[in-house]
Design a protein around this motif. Structure first.
Motif: not given
Ligand code: UDP
Ligand SMILES: O=P(O)(O)OC[C@H]1O[C@H](O[C@H]2O[C@H](CO)[C@@H](O)[C@H](O)[C@H]2O)[C@H](O)[C@@H](O)[C@@H]1O
Length: 662
Positions: A396, A371, A41, A44, A289, A392-393, A294, A324, A365-366, A287
């Motif tokens: 999204e 996604l 996140g 992104s 990592r 951030l999921v 998580k 992921v 990942s996708v 969704v």
């Molecule tokens: O296959 C995937 C699944 C998720 N994401 C991105 O990974 C980020 C996860 O951010 P989050 O703040 O939810 O948690 P973090 O992984 O940073 O702890 C989001 O922007 C998703 O769009 C990605 O790039 N590919």
């Protein structure tokens, strides 16, 4: 070194420094590299910041490169994307897998300090900490090489806690911001970290520190108070008169990018395929990592309970989990993978059939379009983080739900719960019964209520974008720097200790005004209540000697009430000032109110206008009353001693005012 003052229409330069560059490189041949967007996140969120700055990124490129020719080739490719690589190579393992993700990450997420492996003497806390400092120096070197006067440096996350200090040591005029993307825990958890003070002191060198939520910011400030003994005010942390501004900036996403993508032909086709694939079946989406924070095992256990207790839903609902891959070289993450695979096997074995499996678990990942398609078709988004900086999921998902208006089930321990809590179903992820009930509630929620909840959340996600987050941070950073430049002239000097000792021993008439809470109190915990504040027993002897010295007048000036001061200082020969100076007495006398009759309270209304919450108003008020009190006392003393010739030191935080007369 070039200079850049933003003149002639030039945009000011911003160096964004984070462990990861927004793109990760992969070697495809001799001197050739392919680039892929980096996971997580932070990247992104930062990509959504379309700023008024000429932005350069400084970070790790995702690969080890030892050969100089290759380093040059990769640096050149990255430069085209405004990226400056930091080749961490041999320090990477102990820095990233070791100190960052093996030690700091669990502490910041309330999982406690892991045990050191007694058998691996090459990897101790100390070696990992050394690698961490070394890596931070390597980031500094890359910045220095590219720095132009006037640049703003924005450091990100727990990987770079030494960087503010290193930057200010290099050049005290560099404008430095630092933002933490993870939670900041309660001081009770943070204080178990061996290097706790050094890390805090290093980040406090920044001009502005940002956090996602008020809870994280206030944990940080009280941790500084408890561990370093400095003062926390509504502005931030104050140490020896120097203020490090602390503020809250909840990150967001670029909602338009998601909305647009959902309407593109590629995603439209994927949406249609998914709808066909899951016709007549409700889709719950996860969704994450594959990270220990998580709560993926907890999610599976809750889903298992739901299927167990609701046989009518079996074969009518699937849980699609994108897990992921992340931090594969950290042992805890490898264990987690085995654990979730075991759970998926068990649940699919119990509730699956030849034609349907309840859990679709993907260890990959996708791509972005897919996604968005998944977010768009999901009926329920299930976020069960045990702790999460923001998540951030969740945002999204909301951005992609214009057609479906599905339900967000969200852990109350994600930062996002503070922003999307109004439209989501909040759950405690460790309570499988509660999560299982929330799944059911989400699946059967009437359309009208879903619509209402979606609207609330969509509005928030749309307004609180990543762009707004970046702009807000930069604007406060600019204000902070401007204010501190003005403040420099006003700030009291540091206590000149040698000089003070000398003058103290020579003087015949001294006034010492001391604070209580944080100055004279015994060590406190987060549970310590106002009523339980106690005078530190180690200070009793010194205090008694000072109070009994006929040449010295001692005052304890505290925000605490009269009864607390009476209880602690009743037996000392001194003056007491309670409620920031509102009440005054000799310790053996009667309390009198000390509030000047004609005190001008016009400022109260302007403080209300700031609309910044009760805490700020209360602190303004306390500081104001306290200042009034000090001025009042000093004026009284002026009658007997010559103020003008006297050095006056006021240390906020230690709240020590000393002046004396020969
Ligand atoms: O296959 C995937 C699944 C998720 N994401 C991105 O990974 C980020 C996860 O951010 P989050 O703040 O939810 O948690 P973090 O992984 O940073 O702890 C989001 O922007 C998703 O769009 C990605 O790039 N590919
Ligand atoms: O870089 P990695 O080790 O692969 O990890 C990915 C990122 O994970 C963390 O992200 C955090 O930032 C998000 C945006 O502010 C926030 O929504 C989320 O709750 C956090 O977990 C980590 O803090 C980043 O540094 C990593 O890049």
């Amino acid at each position: 070194m070039m200079t850049n003052d933003g003149a002639c229409g030039q945009r000011p330069r911003l160096l964004v420094v984070a462990n990861r560059l927004p793109v990760s490189a992969k070697k495809t041949g001799e001197n050739s590299w392919s680039m892929k967007m980096s996971p997580g996140g932070l990247v992104s969120g930062l990509l959504g910041v379309t700023s008024q700055f000429d932005t350069k990124w400084v970070g790790w490129p995702g690969v080890d490169v030892y050969n100089e020719v290759e380093k040059t080739a990769l640096s050149k490719s990255l430069a085209e994307m405004n990226c400056i690589p930091v080749f961490l190579n041999e320090v990477f393992d102990q820095y990233y897998n070791g100190y960052c993700n093996g030690i700091l990450w669990p502490i910041l997420h309330y999982m406690g300090l892991p045990q050191e492996d007694p058998h691996d003497t090459n990897k101790t806390f100390e070696t990992q900490y050394d690698a961490y400092k070394k890596a931070n120096r390597m980031f500094l070197d890359a910045i220095v090489e590219n720095y132009e006067e006037g640049d703003i440096v924005w450091c990100h996350d727990y990987h770079l806690m030494f960087l503010p200090k290193y930057l200010k040591e290099y050049n005290n005029n560099i404008k430095v911001g630092w933002f933490l993307h993870s939670p900041f825990p309660s001081s009770e958890v943070y204080k178990t970290l061996p290097s706790r003070s050094e890390l805090l002191r290093s980040i406090l060198r920044a001009d502005l520190l940002g956090f996602h939520t008020y809870d994280f910011a206030s944990h940080f400030m009280s941790t500084c108070t408890r561990i370093l003994g400095v003062e926390a005010t509504f502005e931030g942390v104050v140490d020896q008169g120097r203020v490090t501004r602390v503020a809250v900036f909840p990150i967001g996403i670029d909602p338009d990018r998601f909305i647009r993508t959902c309407k593109l032909p590629e995603a439209t086709q994927q949406i249609n395929e998914l709808k066909e694939r899951f016709a007549g079946i409700k889709v719950i989406l996860g969704v994450d990592r594959l990270d220990t924070i998580k709560g993926i095992p907890e999610k599976y256990l809750a889903f298992e309970k739901f299927l167990e207790e609701n046989p009518n839903w079996r074969h009518k609902v699937v849980l699609v989990q994108i897990a992921v891959p992340t931090r594969n070289d950290v042992p805890e993450y490898r264990k987690l993978k085995d654990q979730v695979h075991g759970l998926v096997g068990r649940i699919n074995g119990r509730f699956g059939s030849v034609s349907s499996l309840p859990i679709h678990h993907l260890d990959c990942s996708v791509d972005f379009s897919y996604l968005c398609a998944l977010y768009a078709v999901a009926d329920v988004m299930l976020v069960t983080s045990l702790r999460d900086g923001m998540n951030l999921v969740s945002y999204e998902f909301v951005a992609c739900q214009e057609a479906k208006k599905g339900v967000l089930v969200l852990s109350e321990f994600a930062g996002a719960a503070q922003s999307l809590g109004a439209g989501a179903l909040l759950v405690n992820p460790s309570n499988v019964t509660e999560v299982s009930s929330a799944i059911k509630e989400a699946l059967i929620m009437p359309a009208e209520e879903r619509e209402k909840r979606y609207r609330v959340n969509f509005q928030y996600v749309y307004i609180h974008s990543a762009k707004k987050w970046g702009d807000d941070f930069m604007s406060v950073l600019n204000d902070t720097i401007a204010e501190s430049e003005m403040q420099l002239r006003k700030t009291p000097h540091e206590l000149p200790q040698q000089d003070m000792i000398q003058r103290y021993s020579q003087s015949n008439n001294r006034l010492i005004i001391l604070g209580f809470n944080g100055t004279l109190t015994a060590p406190m915990s987060s549970q310590t209540k106002e009523m339980d504040l106690k005078l530190n027993s180690e200070l009793k002897g010194t205090l008694r000697a000072l109070c009994n010295d006929p040449k010295t007048t001692v005052v304890v000036l505290s925000r605490s009430g009269r009864d607390i001061l009476d209880k602690n200082f009743g037996k000392y020969n001194m003056w007491l000032a309670a409620e920031n100076g509102r009440f005054l007495k000799r310790s053996n006398g009667e309390w009198v109110t000390n509030m000047p009759q004609n005190m001008n309270l016009d400022w109260v209304d302007s403080a209300k206008m700031l609309n910044s919450g009760e805490h700020k108003q209360e602190t303004c008020y306390n500081t104001y009353v306290e200042d009034q009190f000090l001025m009042h006392q000093l004026m009284l003393f002026e009658e007997t001693i010559l103020l003008k010739s006297m050095p006056l030191v006021r240390l906020r935080g230690q709240k020590l005012v000393v002046f004396w007369e020969k």
